[in-house]
Write an enzyme that holds these catalytic residues in place. Structure first.
Site, PDB file in Angstrom:
ATOM      1  N   GLU A 143       0.839  -1.200   0.000  1.00  0.00           N
ATOM      2  CA  GLU A 143       0.000   0.000   0.000  1.00  0.00           C
ATOM      3  C   GLU A 143       0.874   1.250   0.000  1.00  0.00           C
ATOM      4  O   GLU A 143       1.936   1.291   0.625  1.00  0.00           O
ATOM      5  CB  GLU A 143      -0.922   0.005   1.220  1.00  0.00           C
ATOM      6  CG  GLU A 143      -2.024  -1.024   1.173  1.00  0.00           C
ATOM      7  CD  GLU A 143      -2.956  -0.925   2.376  1.00  0.00           C
ATOM      8  OE1 GLU A 143      -2.760  -0.013   3.211  1.00  0.00           O
ATOM      9  OE2 GLU A 143      -3.859  -1.767   2.471  1.00  0.00           O
ATOM     10  N   ASP A 203       1.170   7.340 -39.499  1.00  0.00           N
ATOM     11  CA  ASP A 203      -0.151   6.751 -39.763  1.00  0.00           C
ATOM     12  C   ASP A 203      -1.143   7.864 -40.056  1.00  0.00           C
ATOM     13  O   ASP A 203      -0.850   9.052 -39.883  1.00  0.00           O
ATOM     14  CB  ASP A 203      -0.636   5.885 -38.590  1.00  0.00           C
ATOM     15  CG  ASP A 203      -0.595   6.614 -37.261  1.00  0.00           C
ATOM     16  OD1 ASP A 203      -0.855   7.835 -37.240  1.00  0.00           O
ATOM     17  OD2 ASP A 203      -0.304   5.979 -36.239  1.00  0.00           O
ATOM     18  N   LYS A 259      -0.759   2.612 -42.873  1.00  0.00           N
ATOM     19  CA  LYS A 259      -0.485   1.321 -42.235  1.00  0.00           C
ATOM     20  C   LYS A 259      -1.787   0.700 -41.761  1.00  0.00           C
ATOM     21  O   LYS A 259      -2.826   1.354 -41.679  1.00  0.00           O
ATOM     22  CB  LYS A 259       0.463   1.500 -41.039  1.00  0.00           C
ATOM     23  CG  LYS A 259      -0.200   2.160 -39.834  1.00  0.00           C
ATOM     24  CD  LYS A 259       0.649   2.139 -38.592  1.00  0.00           C
ATOM     25  CE  LYS A 259      -0.170   2.681 -37.409  1.00  0.00           C
ATOM     26  NZ  LYS A 259       0.585   2.827 -36.186  1.00  0.00           N
ATOM     27  N   ARG A 310      -3.146  -2.086 -38.526  1.00  0.00           N
ATOM     28  CA  ARG A 310      -2.730  -2.719 -37.278  1.00  0.00           C
ATOM     29  C   ARG A 310      -3.579  -3.974 -37.068  1.00  0.00           C
ATOM     30  O   ARG A 310      -4.711  -3.895 -36.581  1.00  0.00           O
ATOM     31  CB  ARG A 310      -2.912  -1.737 -36.119  1.00  0.00           C
ATOM     32  CG  ARG A 310      -2.184  -2.139 -34.853  1.00  0.00           C
ATOM     33  CD  ARG A 310      -2.363  -1.109 -33.752  1.00  0.00           C
ATOM     34  NE  ARG A 310      -1.607   0.097 -33.948  1.00  0.00           N
ATOM     35  CZ  ARG A 310      -0.303   0.225 -33.691  1.00  0.00           C
ATOM     36  NH1 ARG A 310       0.376  -0.799 -33.245  1.00  0.00           N
ATOM     37  NH2 ARG A 310       0.306   1.375 -33.885  1.00  0.00           N
ATOM     38  N   ASP A 362       6.226   3.492 -28.358  1.00  0.00           N
ATOM     39  CA  ASP A 362       6.032   2.459 -27.348  1.00  0.00           C
ATOM     40  C   ASP A 362       6.938   1.267 -27.665  1.00  0.00           C
ATOM     41  O   ASP A 362       8.080   1.210 -27.227  1.00  0.00           O
ATOM     42  CB  ASP A 362       4.558   2.060 -27.294  1.00  0.00           C
ATOM     43  CG  ASP A 362       4.236   1.114 -26.138  1.00  0.00           C
ATOM     44  OD1 ASP A 362       5.180   0.650 -25.453  1.00  0.00           O
ATOM     45  OD2 ASP A 362       3.046   0.840 -25.903  1.00  0.00           O
ATOM     46  N   GLY A 376       7.652  -0.501 -33.045  1.00  0.00           N
ATOM     47  CA  GLY A 376       7.371  -1.272 -34.249  1.00  0.00           C
ATOM     48  C   GLY A 376       6.940  -0.404 -35.411  1.00  0.00           C
ATOM     49  O   GLY A 376       7.466  -0.518 -36.525  1.00  0.00           O
ATOM     50  N   THR A 377       5.989   0.494 -35.163  1.00  0.00           N
ATOM     51  CA  THR A 377       5.493   1.383 -36.220  1.00  0.00           C
ATOM     52  C   THR A 377       6.607   2.265 -36.773  1.00  0.00           C
ATOM     53  O   THR A 377       6.780   2.406 -37.987  1.00  0.00           O
ATOM     54  CB  THR A 377       4.350   2.259 -35.679  1.00  0.00           C
ATOM     55  OG1 THR A 377       3.239   1.434 -35.350  1.00  0.00           O
ATOM     56  CG2 THR A 377       3.914   3.299 -36.704  1.00  0.00           C
TER      57      THR A 377
END
Length: 314
Positions: A42, A172, A195, A197, A225, A228-229
């Site tokens: 906690e 994109d 693209k 997904r 992130d 990949g893109t």
């Protein structure tokens, strides 16, 4: 000596370095607070100075570990509200769960709205955010939201680099507005990667709309992130004749094998901002981080003094 006698800056454990930079810009010190965990996990928050009647700004990007950082933010806001702070502004350089902003299929949650509800219920009376994944997230809050953009900082970097024969590329269709804004600041043409997904965190390049042959390409996104893109896009751009590929984003999430993908890619340089802390394991020679602290600091001054925040973008 600071002129802001009724302004205090607090931070949890998400990004204390950014809080220190913002406090230095403001000419104040980060106020005393303890944010620890009990043995059962906690979170325990203790505000170690008076905030009665004070305009308080809590600087806490809800990045990895997102749930811990979100709970720290909520508990700190609750503690400050119960300590009679005059107004509490949640400063969210990065807004976690922002990509869960709609029902893409049946029985999906809209977690970005849930998080907005939690922040409001905790006692925040204003939100200061940077490059929300979707602008409409501002409407998820029933309190005022000041939405800052990192584009001026990124644009200034490329102006100083004096890159010629360049084109701005959106990775994109959803990022066209963002790319167009940067293209407008740099007075450069625009191209778009089409693209699809097939599943989360996976992308396939379909077409490139626009002329990139023989040009230096600046590809912009709000978040990197898994990378990949971006890396697939860079490969497609080089295959279509791009001379050099630069990438820029506001939020370097860099999860999974993102760092390795970027390092092994055709990308020459990755420009990011420090909305999210970059641990040493995620630092590469080709990653350059720009500070968002002066922008946030100036916005905090304007909020505190009841001045227009939008003037920062004139």
């Amino acid at each position: 000596m600071s002129n802001f006698k009724k302004l205090k800056v607090f931070t949890g454990n998400a990004h204390p370095q950014l809080a220190e930079e913002i406090a230095e810009y403001l000419g104040v010190v980060v106020s005393a607070a303890s944010v620890k965990k009990f043995s059962d996990g906690e979170i325990n928050v203790f505000i170690d100075e008076s905030v009665r009647g004070v305009d308080v700004f809590v600087i806490q990007p809800t990045c990895t570990p997102i749930n811990d950082n979100l709970m720290e933010l909520l508990i700190m806001i609750d503690a400050l509200r119960r300590a009679s702070a005059r107004r509490i502004t949640a400063v969210l350089p990065y807004y976690g769960y922002a990509r869960q902003d709609r029902k893409a299929k049946a029985r999906d949650p809209i977690t970005a709205k849930l998080v907005a509800n939690l922040i409001t219920a905790a006692g925040a009376r204003r939100v200061l955010a940077v490059d929300l994944h979707a602008g409409q997230i501002q409407g998820f809050f029933d309190i005022p939201v000041d939405h800052l953009q990192a584009a001026p900082i990124i644009a200034e970097h490329f102006i100083n680099m004096k890159i010629d024969n360049a084109v701005i590329v959106s990775p994109d269709l959803g990022g066209v507005t963002r790319a167009r804004a940067l293209a407008g600041r740099l007075h450069l043409p625009l191209a778009i990667i089409d693209k699809r997904r097939p599943e989360p965190n996976k992308a396939e390049i379909m077409n490139i709309i626009g002329d990139v042959k023989g040009k230096k390409v600046i590809m912009i996104d709000d978040i990197i992130d898994t990378a990949g893109t971006i890396t697939l896009g860079a490969k497609a751009l080089v295959e279509n004749g791009a001379e050099e590929v630069y990438v820029c984003c506001t939020h370097p999430v860099l999860s999974g094998g993102a760092v390795e993908k970027l390092n092994d890619s055709a990308i020459k340089e990755v420009i990011v901002t420090n909305t999210i802390p970059l641990p040493s394991s995620k630092k590469l020679d080709k990653i350059k981080s720009l500070s968002i602290a002066p922008l946030l600091g100036e916005a905090i001054i304007r909020i505190h003094e009841d001045l227009s925040v939008s003037k920062l973008f004139d």
